[in-house]
Write a protein that holds these residues in place. Structure first.
Motif, PDB file in Angstrom:
ATOM      1  N   ASP A 151      57.600 -66.456   0.125  1.00  0.00           N
ATOM      2  CA  ASP A 151      57.173 -66.950  -1.182  1.00  0.00           C
ATOM      3  C   ASP A 151      58.112 -66.461  -2.289  1.00  0.00           C
ATOM      4  N   ARG A 152      58.526 -65.196  -2.215  1.00  0.00           N
ATOM      5  CA  ARG A 152      59.473 -64.663  -3.212  1.00  0.00           C
ATOM      6  C   ARG A 152      60.787 -65.431  -3.159  1.00  0.00           C
ATOM      7  N   PHE A 153      61.238 -65.775  -1.962  1.00  0.00           N
ATOM      8  CA  PHE A 153      62.464 -66.541  -1.805  1.00  0.00           C
ATOM      9  C   PHE A 153      62.317 -67.937  -2.418  1.00  0.00           C
ATOM     10  N   MET A 154      61.167 -68.558  -2.210  1.00  0.00           N
ATOM     11  CA  MET A 154      60.972 -69.943  -2.631  1.00  0.00           C
ATOM     12  C   MET A 154      60.771 -70.110  -4.136  1.00  0.00           C
ATOM     13  N   GLN A 155      60.196 -69.143  -4.812  1.00  0.00           N
ATOM     14  CA  GLN A 155      59.836 -69.320  -6.216  1.00  0.00           C
ATOM     15  C   GLN A 155      60.987 -69.802  -7.101  1.00  0.00           C
ATOM     16  N   PRO A 156      62.179 -69.200  -7.036  1.00  0.00           N
ATOM     17  CA  PRO A 156      63.256 -69.729  -7.885  1.00  0.00           C
ATOM     18  C   PRO A 156      63.718 -71.119  -7.471  1.00  0.00           C
ATOM     19  N   LEU A 157      63.554 -71.460  -6.194  1.00  0.00           N
ATOM     20  CA  LEU A 157      63.934 -72.801  -5.748  1.00  0.00           C
ATOM     21  C   LEU A 157      62.947 -73.852  -6.241  1.00  0.00           C
ATOM     22  N   LEU A 158      61.691 -73.459  -6.410  1.00  0.00           N
ATOM     23  CA  LEU A 158      60.683 -74.390  -6.914  1.00  0.00           C
ATOM     24  C   LEU A 158      60.851 -74.650  -8.404  1.00  0.00           C
ATOM     25  N   ARG A 159      61.500 -73.714  -9.082  1.00  0.00           N
ATOM     26  CA  ARG A 159      61.681 -73.810 -10.533  1.00  0.00           C
ATOM     27  C   ARG A 159      63.155 -73.621 -10.895  1.00  0.00           C
ATOM     28  N   PRO A 160      64.020 -74.520 -10.402  1.00  0.00           N
ATOM     29  CA  PRO A 160      65.448 -74.337 -10.680  1.00  0.00           C
ATOM     30  C   PRO A 160      65.744 -74.432 -12.171  1.00  0.00           C
ATOM     31  N   LYS A 161      66.678 -73.611 -12.609  1.00  0.00           N
ATOM     32  CA  LYS A 161      67.042 -73.594 -14.028  1.00  0.00           C
ATOM     33  C   LYS A 161      67.947 -74.762 -14.391  1.00  0.00           C
ATOM     34  N   ASP A 162      68.748 -75.210 -13.432  1.00  0.00           N
ATOM     35  CA  ASP A 162      69.702 -76.279 -13.695  1.00  0.00           C
ATOM     36  C   ASP A 162      69.123 -77.605 -13.223  1.00  0.00           C
ATOM     37  N   LEU A 163      68.741 -78.446 -14.155  1.00  0.00           N
ATOM     38  CA  LEU A 163      68.196 -79.762 -13.830  1.00  0.00           C
ATOM     39  C   LEU A 163      69.089 -80.815 -14.469  1.00  0.00           C
ATOM     40  N   LYS A 164      69.787 -81.548 -13.647  1.00  0.00           N
ATOM     41  CA  LYS A 164      70.595 -82.651 -14.167  1.00  0.00           C
ATOM     42  C   LYS A 164      69.635 -83.805 -14.419  1.00  0.00           C
ATOM     43  N   LEU A 165      69.703 -84.376 -15.598  1.00  0.00           N
ATOM     44  CA  LEU A 165      68.719 -85.369 -15.996  1.00  0.00           C
ATOM     45  C   LEU A 165      69.391 -86.500 -16.748  1.00  0.00           C
ATOM     46  N   LYS A 166      69.069 -87.722 -16.359  1.00  0.00           N
ATOM     47  CA  LYS A 166      69.560 -88.894 -17.072  1.00  0.00           C
ATOM     48  C   LYS A 166      68.348 -89.736 -17.454  1.00  0.00           C
ATOM     49  N   ILE A 167      68.114 -89.863 -18.740  1.00  0.00           N
ATOM     50  CA  ILE A 167      66.990 -90.657 -19.242  1.00  0.00           C
ATOM     51  C   ILE A 167      67.553 -91.942 -19.837  1.00  0.00           C
ATOM     52  N   THR A 168      67.009 -93.060 -19.380  1.00  0.00           N
ATOM     53  CA  THR A 168      67.402 -94.369 -19.893  1.00  0.00           C
ATOM     54  C   THR A 168      66.135 -95.103 -20.292  1.00  0.00           C
ATOM     55  N   GLY A 169      65.818 -95.061 -21.563  1.00  0.00           N
ATOM     56  CA  GLY A 169      64.592 -95.700 -22.024  1.00  0.00           C
ATOM     57  C   GLY A 169      63.374 -95.042 -21.416  1.00  0.00           C
ATOM     58  N   SER A 170      62.599 -95.816 -20.668  1.00  0.00           N
ATOM     59  CA  SER A 170      61.359 -95.294 -20.078  1.00  0.00           C
ATOM     60  C   SER A 170      61.515 -94.923 -18.613  1.00  0.00           C
TER      61      SER A 170
END
Length: 155
Positions: free
Chosen positions: A106-125
């Protein structure tokens, strides 16, 4: 091993896969925060086997499309709770191969479940998020929330 687990989480994110709370934010939040919360709530829900949390992050029709797929028919999954149960068991089995102690896993998984780097592309909706290698498609709902539009299961 880390690369394998990141790949697993990417698969699980596509099963729909980094930032705020465990629940999706209230409507009207800025899109990036809302998307981050949706993805995180889904991934944490899968890891914890919380089908209510994970399934609440899916757009209408996303689950129906997954349930109609050949993979769903082969695995016998008939509802969202079954999908969450199977994917959660799959994740835990893979992590358990490396970490025999559940607390260490669980300790290993926690940072993987909440990654700091999120690449995001928003196009309208619509949006595509990439917390790992695999894209996670989302759409803004009528109430202003963001939900995952495509789910799959490991076959």
């Amino acid at each position: 091993m880390t690369r394998t687990l990141v790949s697993i989480l990417a698969l699980c994110a596509v099963l729909a896969g980094c930032g705020g709370s465990d629940e999706a934010p209230a409507t009207g939040a800025d899109p990036e925060s809302a998307i981050r919360s949706t993805i995180e709530a889904y991934q944490v829900g899968i890891w914890e086997g919380d089908d209510e949390r994970a399934c609440a992050q899916l757009a209408p029709g996303a689950l129906d499309a997954m349930l109609a797929s050949d993979v769903s028919k082969q695995t016998g999954i008939t509802d969202c709770a079954g999908m969450v149960e199977q994917v959660s068991a799959y994740e835990h089995a893979l992590v358990a191969k490396q970490y025999k102690d559940p607390a260490a896993a669980d300790r290993f998984m926690q940072p993987l479940l909440r990654p700091k780097d999120l690449k995001l592309k928003i196009t309208g909706s619509t949006a595509v998020a990439r917390p790992f290698d695999e894209p996670i498609p989302l759409a803004e709902q009528d109430d202003g929330s963001w939900r995952i539009t495509r789910v799959a299961v490991p076959g």
